[in-house]
Design a protein around this motif. Structure first.
Motif, PDB file in Angstrom:
ATOM      1  N   UNK A 150      15.056  20.972  -5.507  1.00 17.76           N
ATOM      2  CA  UNK A 150      13.603  20.954  -5.254  1.00 17.76           C
ATOM      3  C   UNK A 150      12.928  22.245  -5.717  1.00 17.76           C
ATOM      4  N   UNK A 151      13.371  23.418  -5.269  1.00 20.88           N
ATOM      5  CA  UNK A 151      12.668  24.626  -5.731  1.00 20.88           C
ATOM      6  C   UNK A 151      12.823  24.863  -7.232  1.00 20.88           C
ATOM      7  N   UNK A 152      13.967  24.475  -7.803  1.00 20.59           N
ATOM      8  CA  UNK A 152      14.151  24.658  -9.247  1.00 20.59           C
ATOM      9  C   UNK A 152      13.166  23.784 -10.019  1.00 20.59           C
ATOM     10  N   UNK A 153      13.022  22.557  -9.541  1.00 22.26           N
ATOM     11  CA  UNK A 153      12.076  21.629 -10.188  1.00 22.26           C
ATOM     12  C   UNK A 153      10.649  22.144 -10.044  1.00 22.26           C
ATOM     13  N   UNK A 154      10.295  22.585  -8.837  1.00 26.40           N
ATOM     14  CA  UNK A 154       8.916  23.051  -8.600  1.00 26.40           C
ATOM     15  C   UNK A 154       8.588  24.281  -9.448  1.00 26.40           C
ATOM     16  N   UNK A 155       9.543  25.204  -9.526  1.00 22.39           N
ATOM     17  CA  UNK A 155       9.248  26.496 -10.163  1.00 22.39           C
ATOM     18  C   UNK A 155       9.449  26.474 -11.685  1.00 22.39           C
ATOM     19  N   UNK A 156      10.516  25.833 -12.133  1.00 18.76           N
ATOM     20  CA  UNK A 156      10.869  25.938 -13.563  1.00 18.76           C
ATOM     21  C   UNK A 156      10.848  24.598 -14.301  1.00 18.76           C
ATOM     22  N   UNK A 157      10.925  23.485 -13.557  1.00 13.86           N
ATOM     23  CA  UNK A 157      11.115  22.180 -14.184  1.00 13.86           C
ATOM     24  C   UNK A 157      12.596  21.992 -14.501  1.00 13.86           C
ATOM     25  N   UNK A 158      13.098  20.795 -14.250  1.00 13.60           N
ATOM     26  CA  UNK A 158      14.516  20.502 -14.529  1.00 13.60           C
ATOM     27  C   UNK A 158      14.585  19.535 -15.697  1.00 13.60           C
ATOM     28  N   UNK A 159      15.228  19.989 -16.773  1.00 13.76           N
ATOM     29  CA  UNK A 159      15.409  19.091 -17.926  1.00 13.76           C
ATOM     30  C   UNK A 159      16.578  18.152 -17.643  1.00 13.76           C
TER      31      UNK A 159
END
Ligand SMILES: NC(=O)C1=CN([C@@H]2O[C@H](COP(=O)(O)OP(=O)(O)OC[C@H]3O[C@@H](n4cnc5c(N)ncnc54)[C@H](O)[C@@H]3O)[C@@H](O)[C@H]2O)C=CC1
Ligand SMILES: O=C(OP(=O)(O)O)[C@H](O)COP(=O)(O)O
Length: 337
Positions: A150-159
């Motif tokens: 969740x925080x990775x997606x919110x902050x950086x976007x997950x490819x």
């Protein structure tokens, strides 16, 4: 005050019951058991009203000298929410009872996702459970992955996320489980069920997972690779993850080199049953190669879903928003190593 009943008082159910008694806005209506085993005795010792899950077994409890408060349907009737923590598949059998008594139910990760209105993770999709009648708190591994992604997606976007899950063979009390001396690809097919399960919380996330089982009971271990849509430094990622209340970044200085020492630390910290409610991410393992993040994390399968069940109770009853609920649950349980 929310009245909560627990149907299935085993590994997960007994922990959720204890957690409910610690909440300022909840009271435990009681717990239901199928047989008068040591866990039933524990419930009695804790003064939890005990209900039989199988009406025909009243005598079994009487013979063991255990007084019953009633049957499971009576427990459900007097509960605002019931937490079903029965073995995988039994929750599905119980659904019609909860429906007929018009009581919202939370199920666990062993049930199929299509049994419920929504799957749930407090950090991932709290609001999806608002007002729902049937909610599934995703499994221990999926809970751990949801908290991290969740925080990775919110902050950086997950490819793209790629995770190899080294799964404990069974829980400490699960004498029926193996392997005893083996290492199993499990499931052998790829992807394992964990990736699709993460998609029940984040439908659009691109994730592949592989699973294996090893002869250990302590914790699961995840080897994680996430291709991000931007290129933060490893230090940036460490700072981001450190802000997450249910992620514990294991510092190098602690010299915790595995699940055994993590559990020892939890015992030393006075945690009930040595529970580790947080994902344990080894700080030194957090590395970036171009857009690729790598890390190791350990997940305590017996306890990480416990705070999520507590939050799900507030989510379905719409009695608190995500931040309020997570904060209350964290504070009452003592989350934050
Ligand atoms: N143990 C783990 O590592 C985790 C388990 N889960 C999920 O939680 C659920 C429960 O798992 P555990 O707590 O490990 O199982 P468990 O076997 O430790 O506990 C289940 C309890 O339910 C009781 N029970 C059996 N049939 C029943 C019935 N008809 N009515 C009421 N109670 C009944 C059993 O006697 C036992 O006390 C499963 O869906 C599992 O997949 C989720 C995360 C982690
Ligand atoms: O839900 C769990 O694991 P999973 O996410 O690997 O399916 C729990 O650790 C229970 O796993 P089990 O199916 O080995 O009892």
């Amino acid at each position: 005050m929310l009245t909560v009943g627990i149907n299935g008082y085993g590994t997960i159910g007994k922990r959720v019951a204890d957690a409910v008694t610690q909440q300022p806005d909840m009271e435990l209506a009681g717990v239901a058991k199928t047989r008068p085993n040591f866990e039933a005795q524990t419930a009695v010792r804790k003064d939890y009203p005990l209900y039989t899950a199988v009406e025909e077994r009243v005598e079994l409890f009487e013979e063991a000298g255990i007084g019953l408060a009633g049957t499971v349907s009576e427990l459900v009737e007097q509960s605002d929410v019931v937490v079903d923590a029965c073995p995988s598949g039994i929750g599905a059998d119980n659904k019609s009872m909860y429906e007929s008594l018009d009581t919202p139910a939370l199920y666990q990760g062993g049930e199929d996702a299509d049994l419920v209105d929504t799957s749930f993770n407090a950090r991932g999709n709290y609001s999806a459970a608002a007002g729902a009648s049937h909610v599934r708190v995703v499994s221990c591994n999926t809970t751990g992955l949801s908290r991290l992604l969740t925080p990775l997606q919110e902050q950086y976007g997950v490819e793209k996320a790629r995770v190899t899950l080294v799964r404990r063979g069974g829980d400490p009390g699960q004498t029926s489980r193996g392997p005893i001396n083996d290492i199993l690809p499990n499931p052998i097919t790829v992807p394992s069920h964990h990736g699709p399960d993460v998609n029940t919380v984040f439908p659009d996330l691109d994730i592949d997972t592989l699973g294996m089982k090893v002869p250990a009971t302590l914790m699961h271990l995840h080897s994680v690779n996430v291709t991000l849509e931007s290129s933060p430094t490893a230090a940036d990622v460490r700072d981001l993850l450190r802000e997450e209340s249910r992620l514990f970044l294991v510092p190098e200085s602690m010299a915790i080199d595995g699940a055994g020492k993590l559990k020892e630390f939890a015992h030393d910290a006075g945690r009930p049953r040595g529970d580790v409610w947080e994902n344990c991410v080894w700080e030194e393992s957090i590395s970036m190669e171009d857009n690729d993040l790598y890390l190791f994390e350990a997940i305590h399968q017996e306890s990480d879903v416990v705070p999520e069940n507590v939050d799900a109770i507030r989510a379905v009853t719409e009695t608190a928003d995500a931040n309020e609920s997570i904060a209350t649950t964290n504070e009452t349980l003592g989350i934050g190593l």
